[in-house]
Design an enzyme around this catalytic site. Structure first.
Site, PDB file in Angstrom:
ATOM      1  N   GLU A 236       0.834  -1.199   0.000  1.00 32.92           N
ATOM      2  CA  GLU A 236       0.000   0.000   0.000  1.00 32.92           C
ATOM      3  C   GLU A 236       0.875   1.257   0.000  1.00 32.92           C
ATOM      4  OE1 GLU A 236       0.822  -1.367   2.732  1.00 32.92           O
ATOM      5  OE2 GLU A 236       0.966   0.168   4.268  1.00 32.92           O
TER       6      GLU A 236
ATOM      7  N   HIS B 125      -1.559  -4.117   4.005  1.00 37.18           N
ATOM      8  CA  HIS B 125      -0.737  -3.794   5.180  1.00 37.18           C
ATOM      9  C   HIS B 125      -0.022  -5.043   5.693  1.00 37.18           C
ATOM     10  CE1 HIS B 125      -2.862   0.061   5.518  1.00 37.18           C
ATOM     11  NE2 HIS B 125      -1.910   0.420   6.340  1.00 37.18           N
TER      12      HIS B 125
HETATM   13  N1  LIG Z   1     -10.127   1.666  12.805  1.00 36.71           N
HETATM   14  C1  LIG Z   1      -8.975   1.056  13.070  1.00 36.71           C
HETATM   15  N2  LIG Z   1      -8.897   0.175  14.100  1.00 36.71           N
HETATM   16  C2  LIG Z   1      -7.738  -0.435  14.389  1.00 36.71           C
HETATM   17  N3  LIG Z   1      -6.594  -0.239  13.696  1.00 36.71           N
HETATM   18  C3  LIG Z   1      -6.614   0.611  12.659  1.00 36.71           C
HETATM   19  C4  LIG Z   1      -7.803   1.307  12.280  1.00 36.71           C
HETATM   20  N4  LIG Z   1      -7.516   2.079  11.198  1.00 36.71           N
HETATM   21  C5  LIG Z   1      -6.216   1.889  10.909  1.00 36.71           C
HETATM   22  N5  LIG Z   1      -5.650   1.000  11.772  1.00 36.71           N
HETATM   23  C6  LIG Z   1      -4.244   0.550  11.814  1.00 36.71           C
HETATM   24  O1  LIG Z   1      -3.431   1.706  11.749  1.00 36.71           O
HETATM   25  C7  LIG Z   1      -2.268   1.474  10.939  1.00 36.71           C
HETATM   26  C8  LIG Z   1      -2.324   2.473   9.793  1.00 36.71           C
HETATM   27  O2  LIG Z   1      -1.261   2.334   8.916  1.00 36.71           O
HETATM   28  P1  LIG Z   1      -1.096   3.292   7.604  1.00 36.71           P
HETATM   29  O3  LIG Z   1       0.142   2.885   6.913  1.00 36.71           O
HETATM   30  O4  LIG Z   1      -2.356   3.274   6.822  1.00 36.71           O
HETATM   31  O5  LIG Z   1      -0.988   4.655   8.292  1.00 36.71           O
HETATM   32  P2  LIG Z   1      -0.202   5.987   8.076  1.00 36.71           P
HETATM   33  O6  LIG Z   1       1.110   6.003   8.728  1.00 36.71           O
HETATM   34  O7  LIG Z   1      -1.162   7.029   8.495  1.00 36.71           O
HETATM   35  O8  LIG Z   1       0.127   5.988   6.583  1.00 36.71           O
HETATM   36  P3  LIG Z   1      -0.311   6.808   5.397  1.00 36.71           P
HETATM   37  O9  LIG Z   1      -0.715   8.206   5.764  1.00 36.71           O
HETATM   38  O10 LIG Z   1       0.913   6.757   4.617  1.00 36.71           O
HETATM   39  O11 LIG Z   1      -1.453   5.974   4.919  1.00 36.71           O
HETATM   40  C9  LIG Z   1      -2.338   0.013  10.564  1.00 36.71           C
HETATM   41  O12 LIG Z   1      -1.668  -0.767  11.524  1.00 36.71           O
HETATM   42  C10 LIG Z   1      -3.841  -0.300  10.628  1.00 36.71           C
HETATM   43  O13 LIG Z   1      -4.118  -1.666  10.870  1.00 36.71           O
END
Ligand SMILES: Nc1ncnc2c1ncn2[C@@H]1O[C@H](COP(=O)(O)OP(=O)(O)OP(=O)(O)O)[C@@H](O)[C@H]1O
Length: 337
Positions: free
Chosen positions: A10, A303
């Protein structure tokens, strides 16, 4: 030096957090390039920058590329330290995503670690703090990780200012076979800050009605606060599955409650043991534990695949996906035994 392509899967922040966490724990330097290449604004955002800063703090690392927008970071850890650490994200950046960077290596430190992290506790695209306390930590404690989280204040978008205290004891992680899903009673917390108490109450009531109409018992407590920021949300959980939703201006409290209930119900429809989020979060821990970890998941997500890619670069082929059974098997390397 280990090289990680940040555009894999992703292509988001997850790859970076897992890479830095494993670098701190193994002591291996890592270069991550193409950081967040698949996002509208590639490179480090504040939340990712703060995560790397936190990792630098606990491992006395030397870091190149530590600035907003940077698409390449080189992280060279020196020595893992326990002790007391304060991290102020400054915005509503997620405190739980900071934990995804520092929790794993802190389990390998010689001394206990205490973190006070200030930022967003209940913000979009990240695990709500109650999910981490009740779902992620439940699974981590089965792997014998000693972690405790206290929420002192909630932080919502845009002001943040939530405060959590986290203690991490040096732990010898052990693999665990998670069996099929079982749910007696659904629990939850419905919360609001600087809003009338009925917001939290209506969120809880609406969620309870949806869950009960599907034959489940639910116990949802309400938390009405006067913290620095204003907002609301609800997190529900049962076993190793969760559902959550956040309030927004103009969004009725009933809709927030129903959304969280529907998210949990969707996960509960699957016979899998873990929800899709826990299934990616637990992977790096299982990969360094001693022995095998096994669980089914509602979905094998990008992920999870990108976490497997990062883990492979550090530890070899320890993660296996059984696509037909939607099962994840991780043969841990026993780095914390
Ligand atoms: N509603 C939720 N409940 C539990 N875990 C969540 C939820 N939403 C997201 N996550 C977790 O949060 C993490 C998000 O990772 P992600 O790479 O999408 O985030 P990020 O660092 O904000 O990246 P980007 O902005 O580059 O997408 C993952 O571990 C995902 O499983």
């Amino acid at each position: 030096m280990i090289r990680i392509d940040g555009s894999y899967g992703e292509g988001g922040g997850q790859i970076l957090r897992t890479a830095v966490a494993l670098s701190c724990l193994t002591g291996e330097a890592v270069e991550v390039y193409n950081i967040r290449a698949n996002r509208p604004k590639p490179g480090l955002a504040m939340q990712h920058l703060k995560g790397i800063e936190a990792a630098k703090l606990i491992s006395d690392a030397d870091v190149e590329g530590l600035k907003i927008g940077s698409t390449r970071v080189v992280f060279r850890p020196r020595k893992l330290n326990g002790g007391k650490f304060r991290i102020d994200i400054g915005t509503a950046g997620s405190v739980t995503l900071i934990l995804q960077t520092v929790l794993l290596p802190s389990l390998a430190a010689e001394k206990e670690s205490f973190f006070e992290i200030k930022g967003g506790t209940d913000v979009k695209w990240s695990p709500p703090v109650d999910y981490v306390s009740n779902v992620t930590l439940k699974a981590l404690s089965a792997l014998k990780a000693g972690v405790k989280i206290d929420v002192l204040a909630r932080g919502y978008y845009p002001k943040g200012g939530g405060v959590v205290r986290v203690s991490v004891s040096p732990s010898k992680l052990e693999g665990f076979e998670f069996s099929e899903f079982d749910c007696d009673i659904i629990k939850g917390i419905s919360h609001c800050s600087n809003l009338p108490a009925h917001v939290a109450e209506r969120q809880a009531k609406a969620a309870k009605e949806v869950l009960e109409s599907r034959g489940y018992n639910a116990e949802i407590s309400c938390e009405v606060r006067r913290d620095f920021s204003t907002g609301s949300g609800i997190t529900l959980w049962c076993g190793y599955k969760g559902g959550s939703a956040l309030g927004e201006r103009g969004k009725r409290a009933e809709i927030v409650g129903e959304e969280a209930a529907q998210m949990l119900l969707k996960e509960m429809e699957s016979k899998a043991c873990f929800d899709v989020h826990l299934a990616d979060q637990i992977m790096p821990f299982a990969a360094v534990a001693r022995g095998e970890t096994r669980y089914t998941t509602s979905e094998i997500s990008l992920h999870q695949r990108s976490n497997a890619y990062v883990i492979r670069q550090f530890l070899g082929d320890v993660v296996e996906f059984d696509e037909a059974k939607k099962e994840v098997v991780i043969r841990g390397k026993g780095l914390l035994s």
